[in-house]
Design a protein around this motif. Structure first.
Motif, PDB file in Angstrom:
ATOM      1  N   GLY A 126       0.978  -1.319   0.012  1.00  0.00           N
ATOM      2  CA  GLY A 126      -0.148  -0.020   0.192  1.00  0.00           C
ATOM      3  C   GLY A 126       0.768   1.393   0.046  1.00  0.00           C
ATOM      4  O   GLY A 126       0.563   2.124  -0.798  1.00  0.00           O
ATOM      5  N   ALA A 127       1.691   1.378   0.921  1.00  0.00           N
ATOM      6  CA  ALA A 127       2.728   2.425   0.895  1.00  0.00           C
ATOM      7  C   ALA A 127       3.193   2.912  -0.521  1.00  0.00           C
ATOM      8  O   ALA A 127       3.073   4.027  -1.018  1.00  0.00           O
ATOM      9  CB  ALA A 127       3.679   2.108   1.793  1.00  0.00           C
ATOM     10  N   ALA A 128       3.885   1.868  -1.026  1.00  0.00           N
ATOM     11  CA  ALA A 128       4.341   2.171  -2.639  1.00  0.00           C
ATOM     12  C   ALA A 128       3.351   2.525  -3.270  1.00  0.00           C
ATOM     13  O   ALA A 128       3.621   3.633  -4.379  1.00  0.00           O
ATOM     14  CB  ALA A 128       5.234   1.034  -2.864  1.00  0.00           C
ATOM     15  N   LEU A 129       2.443   2.036  -3.356  1.00  0.00           N
ATOM     16  CA  LEU A 129       1.174   2.348  -4.482  1.00  0.00           C
ATOM     17  C   LEU A 129       0.554   3.586  -4.204  1.00  0.00           C
ATOM     18  O   LEU A 129       0.144   4.296  -5.109  1.00  0.00           O
ATOM     19  CB  LEU A 129      -0.034   1.367  -4.432  1.00  0.00           C
ATOM     20  N   ALA A 130       0.537   4.156  -2.773  1.00  0.00           N
ATOM     21  CA  ALA A 130      -0.097   5.519  -2.594  1.00  0.00           C
ATOM     22  C   ALA A 130       1.016   6.513  -3.231  1.00  0.00           C
ATOM     23  O   ALA A 130       0.248   7.613  -3.468  1.00  0.00           O
ATOM     24  CB  ALA A 130       0.170   5.648  -1.091  1.00  0.00           C
ATOM     25  N   THR A 131       2.097   6.353  -3.462  1.00  0.00           N
ATOM     26  CA  THR A 131       2.988   7.486  -4.224  1.00  0.00           C
ATOM     27  C   THR A 131       2.579   7.702  -5.363  1.00  0.00           C
ATOM     28  O   THR A 131       2.592   8.785  -6.159  1.00  0.00           O
ATOM     29  CB  THR A 131       4.190   7.151  -4.258  1.00  0.00           C
ATOM     30  N   THR A 132       1.661   6.644  -6.068  1.00  0.00           N
ATOM     31  CA  THR A 132       1.303   6.948  -7.510  1.00  0.00           C
ATOM     32  C   THR A 132      -0.043   7.409  -7.278  1.00  0.00           C
ATOM     33  O   THR A 132      -0.914   7.339  -8.375  1.00  0.00           O
ATOM     34  CB  THR A 132       1.370   5.742  -8.363  1.00  0.00           C
ATOM     35  N   GLY A 133      -0.760   7.271  -6.298  1.00  0.00           N
ATOM     36  CA  GLY A 133      -2.290   7.801  -6.213  1.00  0.00           C
ATOM     37  C   GLY A 133      -2.901   6.425  -6.105  1.00  0.00           C
ATOM     38  O   GLY A 133      -4.336   6.671  -6.406  1.00  0.00           O
ATOM     39  N   LEU A 134      -2.574   5.363  -6.308  1.00  0.00           N
ATOM     40  CA  LEU A 134      -3.256   3.970  -6.336  1.00  0.00           C
ATOM     41  C   LEU A 134      -3.453   3.442  -4.809  1.00  0.00           C
ATOM     42  O   LEU A 134      -2.718   3.912  -4.045  1.00  0.00           O
ATOM     43  CB  LEU A 134      -2.646   3.090  -7.317  1.00  0.00           C
ATOM     44  N   LYS A 135      -4.573   2.666  -4.769  1.00  0.00           N
ATOM     45  CA  LYS A 135      -4.449   1.939  -3.661  1.00  0.00           C
ATOM     46  C   LYS A 135      -4.651   0.432  -3.861  1.00  0.00           C
ATOM     47  O   LYS A 135      -5.039  -0.035  -4.943  1.00  0.00           O
ATOM     48  CB  LYS A 135      -6.081   2.475  -2.808  1.00  0.00           C
TER      49      LYS A 135
END
Lengths: 267, 300
Positions: free
Chosen positions: B234-243
């Motif tokens: 989740g943390a890595a995805l969050a940087t791209t605006g995804l969940k």
């Protein structure tokens, strides 16, 4: 010639903002009439310079005329190559085999090229200095039915969109092995069906959705409608139009007197 | 075990659509191996489609190189690369122009200059795969949206390219349409051994169908690896605006109940819950009382 997008160039000039689109249209017609009344290259050259001067007054960049002038150059070359075969008036300046090129023949060819240059440049200045909205509005005030005016502005509005669609369709078909660079022109034209086909379908689809969306918002419910921008003929507009009428009258008189006419009996 | 050969090698590629505009691709490197089934995931404008268009030479890199089967795309024409990389566009109406389904599907193979019997075999096979075999004389424009999408896929499948790029295969389709397209792509990958790249921003279909995920943001690749590990981070995805997919997020909330944090689909979740339940039952027989997972029984 620039095709595709609207060629209008927004500038804060007197021509753009203060002169009524109807006046500009009248001036454009005047330039066409003048272009046809003279066939002496010197007179046409002066008129061309005048049209470019008006364009510069409208703060249009000098390079925006280039495309029109290059386009006109082709007609100039063509005119100079072809007209001497028909016009034999004046002293012979060049002999190639049995063909004789006279001075007046060459000058008349030059004039015909300048005439095309004058007309396309004038039309260019008109289109570059009149926003599509004003252009349509001007025509509406001249009595064009407003549905036709709407169709006209929608056409201008959708050119970039259709052009983007064309690019996408072209990519999709190239990815399927379409090669438009190979083969003779006829075969290439036939292959182009793969692009034209989907484009037409998309355009019709777009037109239909647009019509539905407009009807859903009661387009055509009333016979006339108001416009968010109003145009009004000012005193300056009337002066310009009177000036145009005088110019036309003078040019007709010149024509009858033979001034500015290199070859009599030719348009 | 030796890794399969690299079929598309993107080497430090940058791309701009016009001078003085931001880079659409910013030093991107990516290797796609034979038999890969990968998803280019990211938001609108992340560079997914731009990257994919370099695979078949529709776009040539401003800097860096793309090699397809070892050949630099700069030295090949799009129509010759089309035999190796099939590219299926998002909107089927951008490519359909023939008067019958059969003719439409055979357009690509005909462009490749294949012999007639080979064309017929490929087209029949492709139409069969997408379930349009009984409609081959139908007028394509009268097909429904889902069927036109399938026809577009079939017309690219029929070219027999070992690599297939599909741009947004599921846009505008209902659940049934999405399932049938994705099942088809999965078969094409697993049974026929084709390499498949899909472009999407739909996490759920990626979670369910696609084993490898490449996440893009602002012209860069920000993550590349097995879908399971990428989508559960989740943390890595969050940087791209995804969940992460919803079901994964539920699993992560339940991780202290023994649910693994990288659950990708509802079916996996159910399986985990069943396991948790049965072990819980064993625990309960030995120790009466309120169980942590008591509510799980309702779910079951």
């Amino acid at each position: 010639m620039p095709v595709g997008y609207s060629i209008y160039i927004e500038k804060p000039s007197y021509v753009h903002q203060r002169i009524d689109p109807r006046t500009k249209l009248f001036a454009l017609c005047t330039s066409f009439v003048l272009a046809l009344l003279f066939n002496n290259p010197a007179y046409l050259g002066v008129l061309l310079v005048a049209v470019i001067a008006i364009g510069l007054w409208a703060k249009l960049p000098l390079k925006s005329f280039r495309a029109y002038l290059i386009y006109a150059l082709w007609f100039l070359i063509l005119g100079v190559l072809i007209w001497p075969f028909y016009i034999h008036q004046g002293p012979v300046v060049l002999r190639v085999g049995s063909a004789q090129f006279t001075r007046d023949g060459l000058l008349f060819g030059l004039a015909m090229g300048l005439r095309v240059g004058l007309m396309v440049t004038a039309a260019g200045v008109w289109m570059m200095s009149t926003s599509p909205q004003h252009m349509t509005l001007g025509l509406l005030r001249l009595g064009l039915p407003y549905k036709a005016g709407m169709a006209m502005s929608a056409t201008i509005r959708f050119v970039p969109l259709i052009n983007a669609e064309r690019a996408t369709i072209m990519e999709a078909q190239r990815a399927r092995g379409l090669d438009l660079s190979r083969g003779n022109p006829f075969r290439r034209a036939v292959r182009y069906v793969a692009v034209i086909g989907p484009m037409l379908v998309q355009a019709l689809d777009l037109a239909q959705s647009l019509a539905l969306a407009m009807e859903a918002r009661a387009f055509g419910a009333r016979h006339s409608r108001t416009s968010i921008t109003e145009i009004r003929l000012t005193r300056v507009d009337w002066y310009i139009m009177i000036g145009c009428v005088l110019l036309i009258a003078a040019a007709i008189a010149f024509r009858i007197l033979g001034i500015g006419v290199l070859i009599r009996g030719y348009l | 075990m030796a890794e399969p050969e690299v079929v598309i090698d993107v080497d430090e590629v940058s791309y701009t659509y016009a001078p003085d505009t931001p880079l659409a691709l910013d030093h991107v490197s990516l290797q796609i191996r034979k038999g890969d089934f990968l998803a280019l995931l990211g938001q609108n404008g992340a560079g997914k489609t731009t990257l994919a268009k370099t695979f078949n030479g529709l776009l040539l890199p401003t800097r860096g190189s793309v090699y397809v089967g070892g050949q630099d795309t700069r030295n090949a024409t799009v129509s010759s690369l089309a035999a190796r990389v099939g590219y299926c566009y998002q909107n089927p109406d951008h490519q359909i122009f023939n008067t019958t389904v059969y003719r439409e599907a055979s357009y690509g193979p005909r462009n490749l200059g294949l012999p007639p019997n080979e064309i017929a075999a490929r087209v029949d096979h492709a139409l069969q795969l997408v379930d349009l075999a009984d409609k081959k004389d139908a007028y394509p424009f009268l097909l429904g949206k889902g069927e036109r999408q399938k026809l577009a896929v079939a017309s690219v499948l029929a070219m027999g390219s070992p690599i297939l790029v599909v741009d947004e295969p599921t846009t505008g389709l209902d659940l049934h349409g999405i399932r049938s397209i994705m099942t088809l792509l999965r078969q094409w990958n697993q049974i026929e051994g084709r390499t498949i790249v899909i472009i999407t921003h739909d996490l759920h279909i990626v979670a369910e169908y696609v084993p490898r995920t490449v996440v893009m943001a602002q012209g860069k690749i920000v993550a590349d690896g097995p879908t399971r590990s990428i989508l559960s981070d989740g943390a890595a995805l969050a940087t791209t605006g995804l969940k992460p997919p919803q079901i994964t997020r539920v699993a992560q909330r339940l991780s202290h109940h023994g649910i693994p944090p990288d659950v990708m689909t509802v079916d996996e979740m159910l399986a985990c819950l069943r396991t948790a339940l049965s072990s819980n039952k064993d625990a309960r027989t030995s120790q009466e009382g309120v169980s942590d997972a008591g509510w799980l029984q309702h779910l079951h």
